[in-house]
Design a protein around this motif. Structure first.
Motif, PDB file in Angstrom:
ATOM      1  N   ARG A 112       0.827  -1.215   0.000  1.00  0.00           N
ATOM      2  CA  ARG A 112       0.000   0.000   0.000  1.00  0.00           C
ATOM      3  C   ARG A 112       0.856   1.258   0.000  1.00  0.00           C
ATOM      4  N   ALA A 113       1.916   1.237   0.801  1.00  0.00           N
ATOM      5  CA  ALA A 113       2.803   2.405   0.858  1.00  0.00           C
ATOM      6  C   ALA A 113       3.493   2.623  -0.482  1.00  0.00           C
ATOM      7  N   LEU A 114       3.954   1.547  -1.104  1.00  0.00           N
ATOM      8  CA  LEU A 114       4.608   1.672  -2.406  1.00  0.00           C
ATOM      9  C   LEU A 114       3.635   2.201  -3.459  1.00  0.00           C
ATOM     10  N   GLU A 115       2.408   1.724  -3.421  1.00  0.00           N
ATOM     11  CA  GLU A 115       1.396   2.215  -4.357  1.00  0.00           C
ATOM     12  C   GLU A 115       1.121   3.699  -4.118  1.00  0.00           C
ATOM     13  N   ASP A 116       1.040   4.081  -2.847  1.00  0.00           N
ATOM     14  CA  ASP A 116       0.797   5.479  -2.509  1.00  0.00           C
ATOM     15  C   ASP A 116       1.938   6.365  -2.999  1.00  0.00           C
ATOM     16  N   VAL A 117       3.167   5.923  -2.805  1.00  0.00           N
ATOM     17  CA  VAL A 117       4.322   6.691  -3.272  1.00  0.00           C
ATOM     18  C   VAL A 117       4.268   6.845  -4.797  1.00  0.00           C
ATOM     19  N   ALA A 118       3.989   5.759  -5.497  1.00  0.00           N
ATOM     20  CA  ALA A 118       3.922   5.814  -6.969  1.00  0.00           C
ATOM     21  C   ALA A 118       2.853   6.804  -7.432  1.00  0.00           C
ATOM     22  N   LEU A 119       1.690   6.748  -6.802  1.00  0.00           N
ATOM     23  CA  LEU A 119       0.606   7.666  -7.175  1.00  0.00           C
ATOM     24  C   LEU A 119       0.974   9.115  -6.856  1.00  0.00           C
ATOM     25  N   ARG A 120       1.583   9.332  -5.706  1.00  0.00           N
ATOM     26  CA  ARG A 120       1.950  10.696  -5.314  1.00  0.00           C
ATOM     27  C   ARG A 120       3.047  11.268  -6.204  1.00  0.00           C
ATOM     28  N   ARG A 164       4.796  16.881   0.906  1.00  0.00           N
ATOM     29  CA  ARG A 164       4.945  16.667   2.359  1.00  0.00           C
ATOM     30  C   ARG A 164       4.371  15.301   2.755  1.00  0.00           C
ATOM     31  N   THR A 165       3.248  14.926   2.172  1.00  0.00           N
ATOM     32  CA  THR A 165       2.671  13.613   2.463  1.00  0.00           C
ATOM     33  C   THR A 165       3.569  12.511   1.906  1.00  0.00           C
ATOM     34  N   LEU A 166       4.152  12.740   0.744  1.00  0.00           N
ATOM     35  CA  LEU A 166       5.091  11.791   0.148  1.00  0.00           C
ATOM     36  C   LEU A 166       6.264  11.541   1.098  1.00  0.00           C
ATOM     37  N   ILE A 167       6.756  12.583   1.721  1.00  0.00           N
ATOM     38  CA  ILE A 167       7.856  12.460   2.681  1.00  0.00           C
ATOM     39  C   ILE A 167       7.432  11.569   3.854  1.00  0.00           C
ATOM     40  N   ALA A 168       6.230  11.792   4.363  1.00  0.00           N
ATOM     41  CA  ALA A 168       5.752  10.999   5.505  1.00  0.00           C
ATOM     42  C   ALA A 168       5.627   9.517   5.154  1.00  0.00           C
ATOM     43  N   VAL A 169       5.072   9.225   3.988  1.00  0.00           N
ATOM     44  CA  VAL A 169       4.915   7.829   3.565  1.00  0.00           C
ATOM     45  C   VAL A 169       6.284   7.207   3.313  1.00  0.00           C
ATOM     46  N   GLY A 170       7.157   7.932   2.642  1.00  0.00           N
ATOM     47  CA  GLY A 170       8.495   7.435   2.375  1.00  0.00           C
ATOM     48  C   GLY A 170       9.278   7.154   3.642  1.00  0.00           C
ATOM     49  N   ASP A 171       9.059   7.966   4.659  1.00  0.00           N
ATOM     50  CA  ASP A 171       9.740   7.767   5.939  1.00  0.00           C
ATOM     51  C   ASP A 171       9.322   6.450   6.593  1.00  0.00           C
TER      52      ASP A 171
END
Length: 125
Positions: A37-45, A66-73
């Motif tokens: 889910r996180a990888l999918e979210d990063v790809a979409l963002r 900023r949200t991308l940073i949080a998910v990536g972290d």
């Protein structure tokens, strides 16, 4: 006339302790679900960042980044997070030229980071 095409290869840095902690806290199935889910979210963002930039919507680009940073972290994408932080700095300083270059770098680093985390997650199973 000679034309050279430059294809920058970005180094990525993944923090394996983030993935190890994820797999240590959860069973493999749940950890893999969260990772996917996180990888999918990063790809979409990442894709959405490009769209927002093309539209000139810097306010939403900043929020999305900023949200991308949080998910990536959460999943240890430290190189991507450093570049994403630079994108936010470019937006805040209203430096359009630097923003264009830094966003392009973010997209390259982001893509390579997605592959690196996916491969690291496969090795954790």
């Amino acid at each position: 006339m000679l034309v050279f095409q430059i294809k920058p290869m970005e180094q990525v840095c993944i923090d394996p302790t983030r993935l190890e902690a994820l797999y240590a806290q959860l069973d493999s199935a749940n950890a893999e679900d969260i990772l996917c889910r996180a990888l999918e979210d990063v790809a979409l963002r990442l894709r959405h960042c490009a769209t927002l930039f093309e539209q000139g919507n810097l306010e939403d680009l900043r929020k999305n980044t900023r949200t991308l940073i949080a998910v990536g972290d959460q999943i240890g994408m430290s190189a991507m997070n450093r570049v994403a932080t630079d994108v936010v700095i470019c937006i805040d300083s209203r430096d359009d030229v630097a923003l264009a270059a830094t966003l392009s770098r973010l997209l390259r680093v982001g893509e390579r980071s997605l592959c690196a985390v996916w491969n690291a997650g496969d090795n954790s199973l």
